[in-house]
Design a protein around this motif. Structure first.
Motif, short mmCIF file in Angstrom:
data_model
loop_
_atom_site.label_atom_id
_atom_site.label_comp_id
_atom_site.label_asym_id
_atom_site.label_seq_id
_atom_site.Cartn_x
_atom_site.Cartn_y
_atom_site.Cartn_z
N PRO A 93 12.79 22.14 69.64
CA PRO A 93 12.46 20.71 69.62
C PRO A 93 13.65 19.88 69.19
N PRO A 94 13.66 18.59 69.56
CA PRO A 94 14.70 17.70 69.03
C PRO A 94 14.59 17.65 67.51
N VAL A 95 15.72 17.60 66.85
CA VAL A 95 15.70 17.55 65.39
C VAL A 95 16.97 16.87 64.87
N ASN A 96 16.81 16.11 63.84
CA ASN A 96 17.97 15.55 63.15
C ASN A 96 18.70 16.69 62.46
N PHE A 97 19.97 16.83 62.74
CA PHE A 97 20.75 17.94 62.18
C PHE A 97 20.58 18.05 60.66
N LEU A 98 20.55 16.94 59.99
CA LEU A 98 20.47 16.95 58.53
C LEU A 98 19.12 17.46 58.03
N GLU A 99 18.13 17.50 58.92
CA GLU A 99 16.80 17.99 58.55
C GLU A 99 16.57 19.43 59.02
N SER A 100 17.56 20.02 59.65
CA SER A 100 17.43 21.40 60.13
C SER A 100 17.69 22.38 58.99
N ASP A 101 17.17 23.60 59.18
CA ASP A 101 17.41 24.64 58.19
C ASP A 101 17.79 25.93 58.89
N LYS A 102 18.08 26.95 58.12
CA LYS A 102 18.56 28.21 58.67
C LYS A 102 17.55 28.84 59.62
N ASP A 103 16.28 28.77 59.25
CA ASP A 103 15.25 29.38 60.09
C ASP A 103 15.21 28.74 61.48
N LEU A 104 15.35 27.42 61.55
CA LEU A 104 15.37 26.74 62.84
C LEU A 104 16.57 27.18 63.67
N TRP A 105 17.72 27.32 63.02
CA TRP A 105 18.92 27.75 63.74
C TRP A 105 18.78 29.18 64.26
N LEU A 106 18.25 30.06 63.44
CA LEU A 106 18.08 31.45 63.86
C LEU A 106 17.09 31.57 65.02
N LYS A 107 16.03 30.77 64.96
CA LYS A 107 15.05 30.79 66.05
C LYS A 107 15.68 30.29 67.35
N ALA A 108 16.48 29.24 67.26
CA ALA A 108 17.16 28.71 68.45
C ALA A 108 18.11 29.75 69.04
N LEU A 109 18.84 30.43 68.19
CA LEU A 109 19.77 31.46 68.67
C LEU A 109 19.02 32.63 69.32
N ASP A 110 17.92 33.05 68.70
CA ASP A 110 17.12 34.12 69.28
C ASP A 110 16.58 33.74 70.66
N SER A 111 16.05 32.52 70.77
CA SER A 111 15.38 32.10 72.00
C SER A 111 16.35 31.75 73.13
N ASN A 112 17.44 31.07 72.79
CA ASN A 112 18.26 30.46 73.83
C ASN A 112 19.65 31.06 73.97
N LEU A 149 20.43 14.77 68.69
CA LEU A 149 19.11 15.31 68.36
C LEU A 149 18.85 16.67 69.00
N MET A 150 19.77 17.13 69.87
CA MET A 150 19.57 18.40 70.58
C MET A 150 20.58 19.45 70.14
N SER A 151 21.03 19.37 68.90
CA SER A 151 22.08 20.28 68.43
C SER A 151 21.66 21.74 68.48
N LEU A 152 20.40 22.03 68.21
CA LEU A 152 19.93 23.42 68.24
C LEU A 152 20.06 24.00 69.64
N SER A 153 19.55 23.27 70.62
CA SER A 153 19.60 23.71 72.01
C SER A 153 21.04 23.80 72.51
N THR A 154 21.81 22.75 72.26
CA THR A 154 23.19 22.69 72.74
C THR A 154 24.01 23.85 72.20
N SER A 155 23.91 24.11 70.93
CA SER A 155 24.74 25.14 70.30
C SER A 155 24.40 26.53 70.83
#
Length: 259
Positions: A93-112, A149-155
């Protein structure tokens, strides 16, 4: 045009709906036997029944979670000699980078990123041995046009893009190609989700939200999933054997850059 892939075998990940489903349908229409996949059995069964009307003997389904090793192994086991792999998965999902956490990043990496990498790892040796392979990663226009707002997906997807480029140079001599499709603003469930966010944030109607979104597209309309499916099928063709390591943008001409 005969794409020369009739009789080939394909795995299309996350294909119960949207762009994945469009790719599965386009490949089946070219005579390819297709394994479709999703986490949810109900929607996948609906798609299976729909695509069975093309040819019930050339479709099978696997309920499995791409984000897990068990799920990926189950999919690969269903078609270990796949000639074509379409990597696809739902985006974060779109997310403000400053509100993201490690779990969100790991999930994005696993999925995408990691799910696609390990699917490639499981099927690539067989493709090189048979001297034919077509790997398509459905990523995102955000790979080349990052949005805050799409830093998880982009990265995550940029990581997959870099990985695929490197591997593509090593396997081209075996008639194995690896390309990426970069969609933006296709009329799928993802756009319904993005429209609803816009409606809520700006307190506007659905029609107003959709109009606002399409006004940002050079073609002034949403893309049709079947348009991406047709592009996918062509990149899997014999005729596309000299195209590899590329990022193909499907965005209605909206990208502002040259490269």
């Amino acid at each position: 045009m005969d794409l020369g892939i009739s009789g080939k075998k394909a795995i299309v990940c996350a294909s119960s709906k949207g762009l994945g489903k469009a790719c599965a349908k386009a490949l089946m229409e070219e005579g390819v036997s297709v394994v479709i996949n999703a986490r949810g059995e109900e929607k996948l069964s609906e798609t299976f029944n729909e695509l069975s009307k093309i040819d019930k003997d050339r479709i099978s389904m696997v309920v499995a979670d791409l984000d897990t090793e068990e799920g990926r192994n189950k999919i690969i086991k269903s078609c270990p000699e796949a000639d074509i792999l379409i990597n696809n998965n739902s985006g974060p999902p779109p997310v403000n980078f400053l509100e993201s956490d490690k779990d969100l990043w790991l999930k994005a990496l696993d999925s995408n990123m990691l799910s696609a990498i390990f699917m490639i790892k499981g099927l690539l040796p067989g493709m090189t041995k048979r001297n034919f392979g077509r790997i398509i990663n459905i990523t995102s226009a955000m790979v080349k046009s990052p949005h805050p707002l799409m830093s998880l997906s982009t990265s995550a997807r940029t990581g997959l893009t870099a990985f695929s480029k490197g591997i593509s140079k090593d396997v081209a001599k075996f008639n194995v190609t690896i390309n990426n499709l970069l969609p933006e603003r296709f009329d799928t469930g993802r756009q319904v989700f993005m429209t609803e966010i816009l409606m809520e944030n700006q307190n506007i109607s659905r029609d107003e939200a959709r109009s606002q979104i399409t006004s940002s597209i050079a073609a002034n309309r949403f893309g049709k999933p079947e348009e991406l499916g047709a592009t996918c099928a062509f990149l899997c063709s014999e005729q596309a054997s000299f195209i590899s390591g590329q990022n193909i943008q499907l965005d209605g001409g909206s990208y502002a850059g040259l490269f």
